[in-house]
Scaffold this active site. Sequence first.
Site, PDB file in Angstrom:
ATOM      1  N   ASN A 178       0.812  -1.219   0.000  1.00  0.00           N
ATOM      2  CA  ASN A 178       0.000   0.000   0.000  1.00  0.00           C
ATOM      3  C   ASN A 178       0.850   1.276   0.000  1.00  0.00           C
ATOM      4  O   ASN A 178       0.319   2.374   0.150  1.00  0.00           O
ATOM      5  CB  ASN A 178      -0.907   0.031   1.231  1.00  0.00           C
ATOM      6  CG  ASN A 178      -1.973  -1.052   1.178  1.00  0.00           C
ATOM      7  OD1 ASN A 178      -2.436  -1.419   0.111  1.00  0.00           O
ATOM      8  ND2 ASN A 178      -2.346  -1.561   2.342  1.00  0.00           N
ATOM      9  N   HIS A 211     -15.026  -1.570   5.272  1.00  0.00           N
ATOM     10  CA  HIS A 211     -13.865  -2.244   5.852  1.00  0.00           C
ATOM     11  C   HIS A 211     -14.246  -2.992   7.130  1.00  0.00           C
ATOM     12  O   HIS A 211     -15.204  -2.634   7.818  1.00  0.00           O
ATOM     13  CB  HIS A 211     -12.781  -1.200   6.158  1.00  0.00           C
ATOM     14  CG  HIS A 211     -11.477  -1.781   6.580  1.00  0.00           C
ATOM     15  ND1 HIS A 211     -11.119  -1.952   7.889  1.00  0.00           N
ATOM     16  CD2 HIS A 211     -10.430  -2.242   5.831  1.00  0.00           C
ATOM     17  CE1 HIS A 211      -9.905  -2.477   7.951  1.00  0.00           C
ATOM     18  NE2 HIS A 211      -9.465  -2.663   6.719  1.00  0.00           N
ATOM     19  N   SER A 271     -10.969  -0.138  -0.610  1.00  0.00           N
ATOM     20  CA  SER A 271      -9.698  -0.844  -0.505  1.00  0.00           C
ATOM     21  C   SER A 271      -9.631  -2.119  -1.325  1.00  0.00           C
ATOM     22  O   SER A 271      -8.553  -2.501  -1.780  1.00  0.00           O
ATOM     23  CB  SER A 271      -9.410  -1.174   0.969  1.00  0.00           C
ATOM     24  OG  SER A 271     -10.432  -1.994   1.508  1.00  0.00           O
ATOM     25  N   HIS A 331      -7.230   5.029   1.782  1.00  0.00           N
ATOM     26  CA  HIS A 331      -6.498   4.738   0.547  1.00  0.00           C
ATOM     27  C   HIS A 331      -6.409   5.937  -0.396  1.00  0.00           C
ATOM     28  O   HIS A 331      -5.761   5.842  -1.443  1.00  0.00           O
ATOM     29  CB  HIS A 331      -7.135   3.539  -0.160  1.00  0.00           C
ATOM     30  CG  HIS A 331      -6.911   2.255   0.561  1.00  0.00           C
ATOM     31  ND1 HIS A 331      -5.812   1.459   0.355  1.00  0.00           N
ATOM     32  CD2 HIS A 331      -7.640   1.635   1.532  1.00  0.00           C
ATOM     33  CE1 HIS A 331      -5.867   0.400   1.138  1.00  0.00           C
ATOM     34  NE2 HIS A 331      -6.959   0.486   1.871  1.00  0.00           N
TER      35      HIS A 331
END
Length: 376
Positions: free
Chosen positions: A35, A120, A166, A194
């Site tokens: 990431n 999430h 994500s 993100h």
Amino acid sequence: MKHEERLQERLAAYAKRGMQRSLRHRPELISFSSNDYLGLARNRELLLQLGQEKYEQMGATGSRLLSGHHPAMLELEQQLAQFHEAETALLFNTGYLGNLGLVSALLQRGDTLYYDALAHASLHDALKLAKGQAFAFAHNDLQDLERQLALAPKGLRYIWVESLYSMDGDRAPLGALADLAERYGAALLVDEAHATACFGPNGGGLVQELGLSQRIFARLHTFGKAVGSHGAVILGSSTLRQYLINFARPLIYSTAMSLPQIGHLRLVYRYLEREGARLRAELQQRLAHYLALREKLALSTILTANQGPIQAIFWPGNREVLALSEHLEGQGFDLRPIRYPTVPRGQERLRICLRADMDLGDISALLEALGAYVGR
């Protein structure tokens, strides 16, 4: 059943379904799993600067409400609030804990939270601690959300979304969501994990890119992705900050960030002010190369075309996506399988994470290897 036997039984059942996880470190492979979108985690200039800093102590020694608070934390929070166009900022040890603290503290009995179906895991765990009720709406489906808002019971309403998702890598329709929130008197909560540093005129995120900073009740930015560090911050009003200091359990009962971590974040954000535009341009160059090659190699049926660093190879089935991952590993690439139950059954995939410091030739080699696998 003995305690160890129960653990073994559950692990065996997971393995049988192709779901067992493991810890791996493969630095010899070309990574498409990181990431670290701007390449800041291993930035030599920042590492050298951090090594020259002097700190009076390492660990914080306690939570911020006890011995762990330090003026450097306030200085960083003020820096973050200014950078992200917010009234105030409050640090959390991770994005996971930030969501846990924010949602569990806000959602009280009689309140209702509406969240995107692709939320999430931290949101789902936060809801287990919250006292109010919560309902999912179909991913990015404004009609489904409005239908539910129109039927909402009395009490405060909240809407929770990620600005950049994500797992799928697509964006939330933030402007339309802000309109809906205002129409129905709901507070909009946006997880920018993100999008942080990758979007916006200064890297402040998608909310700032769209000019919505004053219309969002709370924003969460994390530092473990494009910022290349660790931790998170919640942005909002001074009232929200004071409320979370009093009611956000992960903040109250966790040891605060260490001073070297605080120092690193201050260095990174100053670096972003100087070099962020260049890094984002380099990331966009990698994205353009990926998108062009996707069309050239006729891989549009299995590869996404998102306008951001997160792409995906959809490959249904836990065993099937694991086999593809292992094949690409044999070709020298590190792409981790995202399997059920992390994603819905039938939507298993390999996630492709593009980075500003990535070699264009590596992107070409990956897509060519994938094309050969598909066409065999």
